[in-house]
Design a protein around this motif. Structure first.
Motif, PDB file in Angstrom:
ATOM      1  N   ALA A   1       0.848  -1.246  -0.147  1.00 56.44           N
ATOM      2  CA  ALA A   1       0.035  -0.078   0.111  1.00 56.44           C
ATOM      3  C   ALA A   1       1.037   1.142  -0.061  1.00 56.44           C
ATOM      4  O   ALA A   1       0.460   2.134  -0.807  1.00 56.44           O
ATOM      5  N   SER A   2       2.020   1.334   0.773  1.00 54.83           N
ATOM      6  CA  SER A   2       2.858   2.460   0.814  1.00 54.83           C
ATOM      7  C   SER A   2       3.397   2.652  -0.623  1.00 54.83           C
ATOM      8  O   SER A   2       3.553   3.868  -0.951  1.00 54.83           O
ATOM      9  N   ILE A   3       3.890   1.535  -1.350  1.00 51.47           N
ATOM     10  CA  ILE A   3       4.600   1.600  -2.482  1.00 51.47           C
ATOM     11  C   ILE A   3       3.648   2.031  -3.473  1.00 51.47           C
ATOM     12  O   ILE A   3       3.906   2.961  -4.229  1.00 51.47           O
ATOM     13  N   ALA A   4       2.378   1.431  -3.429  1.00 49.24           N
ATOM     14  CA  ALA A   4       1.271   2.148  -4.481  1.00 49.24           C
ATOM     15  C   ALA A   4       1.224   3.533  -4.070  1.00 49.24           C
ATOM     16  O   ALA A   4       1.135   4.111  -5.256  1.00 49.24           O
ATOM     17  N   ALA A   5       1.052   4.119  -2.995  1.00 47.54           N
ATOM     18  CA  ALA A   5       0.754   5.429  -2.901  1.00 47.54           C
ATOM     19  C   ALA A   5       2.109   6.327  -3.507  1.00 47.54           C
ATOM     20  O   ALA A   5       1.755   7.587  -3.953  1.00 47.54           O
ATOM     21  N   ASP A   6       3.269   5.786  -3.204  1.00 52.12           N
ATOM     22  CA  ASP A   6       4.366   6.599  -3.383  1.00 52.12           C
ATOM     23  C   ASP A   6       4.301   6.620  -4.948  1.00 52.12           C
ATOM     24  O   ASP A   6       5.141   7.663  -5.668  1.00 52.12           O
ATOM     25  N   VAL A   7       4.060   5.716  -5.934  1.00 59.52           N
ATOM     26  CA  VAL A   7       3.963   5.926  -7.322  1.00 59.52           C
ATOM     27  C   VAL A   7       2.856   6.418  -7.996  1.00 59.52           C
ATOM     28  O   VAL A   7       2.513   6.074  -8.994  1.00 59.52           O
ATOM     29  N   GLY A   8       1.780   6.665  -7.141  1.00 57.31           N
ATOM     30  CA  GLY A   8       0.543   7.640  -7.776  1.00 57.31           C
ATOM     31  C   GLY A   8      -0.696   6.757  -7.823  1.00 57.31           C
ATOM     32  O   GLY A   8      -1.745   7.088  -8.395  1.00 57.31           O
ATOM     33  N   TYR A   9      -0.781   5.891  -6.963  1.00 55.39           N
ATOM     34  CA  TYR A   9      -2.051   5.016  -6.768  1.00 55.39           C
ATOM     35  C   TYR A   9      -2.551   5.211  -5.455  1.00 55.39           C
ATOM     36  O   TYR A   9      -1.992   4.728  -4.577  1.00 55.39           O
ATOM     37  N   ARG A  10      -3.701   5.590  -5.392  1.00 57.64           N
ATOM     38  CA  ARG A  10      -4.575   5.715  -4.066  1.00 57.64           C
ATOM     39  C   ARG A  10      -5.138   4.188  -3.586  1.00 57.64           C
ATOM     40  O   ARG A  10      -5.296   3.987  -2.455  1.00 57.64           O
ATOM     41  N   ASP A  11      -5.498   3.550  -4.720  1.00 57.94           N
ATOM     42  CA  ASP A  11      -6.067   2.242  -4.447  1.00 57.94           C
ATOM     43  C   ASP A  11      -5.008   1.070  -4.744  1.00 57.94           C
ATOM     44  O   ASP A  11      -4.627   0.886  -5.661  1.00 57.94           O
ATOM     45  N   PRO A  12      -4.714   0.603  -3.617  1.00 61.55           N
ATOM     46  CA  PRO A  12      -3.939  -0.586  -3.699  1.00 61.55           C
ATOM     47  C   PRO A  12      -4.053  -1.647  -4.580  1.00 61.55           C
ATOM     48  O   PRO A  12      -3.638  -2.285  -5.271  1.00 61.55           O
ATOM     49  N   GLY A  13      -5.553  -1.954  -4.693  1.00 58.97           N
ATOM     50  CA  GLY A  13      -6.175  -2.855  -5.304  1.00 58.97           C
ATOM     51  C   GLY A  13      -5.742  -2.571  -6.976  1.00 58.97           C
ATOM     52  O   GLY A  13      -5.380  -3.419  -7.626  1.00 58.97           O
ATOM     53  N   ALA A  14      -6.176  -1.427  -7.301  1.00 59.59           N
ATOM     54  CA  ALA A  14      -6.005  -0.952  -8.793  1.00 59.59           C
ATOM     55  C   ALA A  14      -4.455  -0.972  -9.044  1.00 59.59           C
ATOM     56  O   ALA A  14      -4.340  -1.550 -10.114  1.00 59.59           O
ATOM     57  N   PHE A  15      -3.581  -0.711  -8.128  1.00 60.29           N
ATOM     58  CA  PHE A  15      -2.188  -0.744  -8.201  1.00 60.29           C
ATOM     59  C   PHE A  15      -1.790  -2.336  -8.532  1.00 60.29           C
ATOM     60  O   PHE A  15      -0.787  -2.442  -9.477  1.00 60.29           O
ATOM     61  N   SER A  16      -2.206  -3.142  -7.905  1.00 64.40           N
ATOM     62  CA  SER A  16      -2.069  -4.619  -7.841  1.00 64.40           C
ATOM     63  C   SER A  16      -2.289  -4.990  -9.249  1.00 64.40           C
ATOM     64  O   SER A  16      -1.473  -5.928  -9.881  1.00 64.40           O
TER      65      SER A  16
END
Length: 630
Positions: free
Chosen positions: A214-229
């Motif tokens: 979740a922290s990495i997702a936010a760092d690269v511009g994704y508020r939703d970890p599920g969407a990032f995954s």
């Protein structure tokens, strides 16, 4: 056929011209019946020999773009390690020769011998794709000044929200010009490039740190970890946790990775190691507050699990229906939010009210003029009712399901010269629920993992299945593309389905999601940006309808669509006084306002505004799909 000396900066034409004898030899050997196997860029030589036309093939990801441009007749699979098509085998970069060797052993001596050989040779026999190794930053670009400038700007704003109009304004061009010039030079869209760079950054963080996903997702511009995954998996073939398990650098006896040591030596900030696999705290594990709608999107287990937890705290739940008093009729999203809440048991575990639908067929439609099919998309089966001929239109039912009114609208579309595909997503097909089951239909859909009924949930996962249905329907029916009509609960699905290239005629009718945000859209930031890009690139138009006093689909929501899509959004509003004043009980008691323009609240009289709206939708589909309405 081994590879040859090649780099992205060498003159490929000159290099291949010097290898004419080798190409002739390959052609001669193949003509005599010799099996042909190429390693890495050896695929270029096999293609030059004329052996790959119309075949599937692969090569090193570093040269995949060059190969695709030079040999457009080859069906390139750049993510694959080994591809065999009608006696010709191609592989990825040079180490893929080991993957081919293991495949050869597996085919001739069986998997047991192949596994033993892999252990002896210290080779990973579980590799299936080269996607996790791709780093497009290593591919040089020449003569692409505009796209390089855009890429540099995106690199510098990696974590910011992507907005196509802002990007176009930054470079003093229109959005259409930006997409055209960037696409001509880079062969992709700015959003596709940004996603690739974000994934590359995330890969680095997964390899070198113990930060949470979740922290990495936010760092690269994704508020939703599920969407990032999901995006990460599409690019690498692995979920973030799987990728970390495969590539994470080991720690020394102090608990540090090599990168940690480098960071401390250079005086850089260091994120302390954390437990990436810490237990996810469910929304069920905290007290609930009045109006707290986030609890309804919990990842609840099956009813047996709930009964066990109830028994643990000395309570009992009836598996057939809730014992709670029936809630008062709902009138819009605020009443719905405040009425439907989780109940807490004395042991401290909140428990969603469970109700197995006891639906009886009142007003019903046998749907016997439709062909009932079970359609499989991505290993998920759903019932789809199909009727008609001509270009395909995916009609998604409104709450509470494929009611007689939805079936009536489907027949109108069918009779206008289209093939209607009507998927069953909730409720009982062909019927309205009676009183005791009306609200349970809505509740069950809201807690389903397939839908995102509340703000912040992003795009509903079921849309992925619906896009697959659109691809299937287009393949079956042909034509320039497919129409998508969403109603109420599925209204916005028609828009997010437009990320499937086959969908060219989206109609958004009275979209009601998210239920708790009258000005929100049921779409992730990434999907919203991608839809806006497609609208600008392809000239896509979106037709939409609502009644002016609709508390489920407000003017704020239409304003949000207009902000996202600009002039491509054609939102039309009907006066509530024109709505059918005697709709079915579900719409009278649960919906409580004029809502369903072309179904339950339609007045079937020539010249009536709701009938005119129906005719406008059919005309829109005909214009976009190339038919003439009857």
């Amino acid at each position: 056929m081994p590879g040859f000396e090649l780099s992205p900066t060498l003159d490929l034409d000159a290099t291949l011209a010097n290898l004419g004898p080798e190409v002739a030899s390959i052609r001669s050997q193949a003509a005599s019946g010799t099996a042909v196997v190429s390693i890495c860029v050896g695929a270029f030589l096999v293609a030059e020999a004329g052996l790959l036309g119309g075949r599937e093939a692969t090569t090193s990801w570093l040269f995949a773009d060059q190969f695709a441009r030079r040999h457009a007749d080859v069906r390139l699979r750049p993510e694959s390690l080994v591809v065999t098509d009608r006696g010709v085998t191609t592989t990825a970069a040079f180490s893929a020769m080991y993957d081919f060797a293991l495949q050869f052993i597996r085919e001739h001596d069986g998997p047991r011998v192949a596994r033993s050989t892999a252990r002896i040779a210290l080779v990973d026999d579980a590799r299936s794709t080269q996607a996790p190794y791709v780093d497009t930053g290593l591919i040089p670009t020449v003569g692409r000044e505009f796209s390089l400038s855009v890429k540099r700007w995106l690199d510098q704003n990696l974590g910011a929200r992507y907005d196509l109009p802002t990007l176009a304004q930054e470079f003093h061009v229109s959005t259409r010009t930006l997409l055209r010039r960037f696409g001509d030079e880079a062969g992709e869209t700015p959003l596709a490039y940004l996603q690739m760079v974000r994934v590359r950054r995330a890969r680095h963080l997964l390899e070198t740190t113990d930060r949470t996903v979740a922290s990495i997702a936010a760092d690269v511009g994704y508020r939703d970890p599920g969407a990032f995954s999901g995006i990460f998996a599409r690019h690498t073939g692995k979920r973030p946790r799987e990728y970390r398990a495969m590539f994470h650098r080991r720690r020394d006896h102090h608990g540090s990775t090599p990168r940690d040591v480098e960071d401390r030596a250079a005086g850089r900030d260091h994120t302390p190691p954390g437990r990436d696999d810490r237990r996810r705290v469910s929304r069920l594990d905290r007290p609930l507050r009045r109006g707290d709608v986030s609890c309804h999107r919990q990842e609840v287990g099956d009813s047996e699990h709930l009964r066990r937890e109830a028994a643990r705290v000395g309570q009992h739940t009836d598996s057939q229906r809730t014992h709670a008093a029936p809630p008062a009729p709902l009138n819009g999203w605020r009443d719905y939010r405040d009425t439907w809440r989780c109940r807490r048991f004395s042991g401290g575990w909140p428990l969603i009210m469970i109700s197995v639908m006891t639906i009886m067929r009142g007003q019903s439609d046998p749907l016997d003029d439709f062909s009932r099919r079970v359609v499989n998309v991505d290993d998920v089966d759903k019932t789809v009712y199909v009727a008609g001929s001509g270009p395909a239109v995916i009609l998604m039912p409104e709450m509470p399901g494929i009611s007689p009114d939805v079936a009536r609208f489907a027949r109108w579309v069918r009779d206008a010269g289209f093939s209607v595909y009507l998927p069953s997503l909730f409720g009982v097909d062909g019927a309205y629920p009676l009183a005791e089951a009306r609200e349970s239909v809505v509740r069950r859909a809201c807690v389903s993992a397939e839908f995102r009924a509340f703000a912040g949930g992003g795009t509903s996962p079921v849309v992925t299945w619906l896009r697959g249905l659109a691809r299937l329907a287009h393949a079956e029916r042909g034509g320039p593309g497919v129409g998508a009509v969403g109603l109420c609960f599925t209204g916005n699905f028609a828009l997010t389905m437009a990320l499937e290239p086959a969908v060219i005629a989206p109609v958004v009718n009275h979209p009601s999601l998210p239920l708790d945000d009258p000005g929100g859209l049921e779409i992730s930031d990434e999907d919203a940006a991608a839809v806006a890009e497609r609208v600008a690139r392809d000239g896509l138009k979106v037709l939409a309808y609502r009644f002016d006093n609709d508390t489920w689909c407000t003017g704020q929501r239409f304003a949000a669509y207009r902000a996202l899509l600009g002039d491509a959004f054609d939102g039309r509003v009907l006066e509530a006084e024109t709505a059918n004043t005697n709709p079915p009980p579900f719409f009278r008691d649960v919906v409580g306002c004029a809502h369903s323009v072309v179904t339950a609240h339609l007045v079937d009289q020539d010249g009536h505004p709701t009938v005119q709206a129906r005719n406008e939708i059919i005309a829109f589909l005909a214009e976009r799909l190339g038919t003439r309405p009857e």
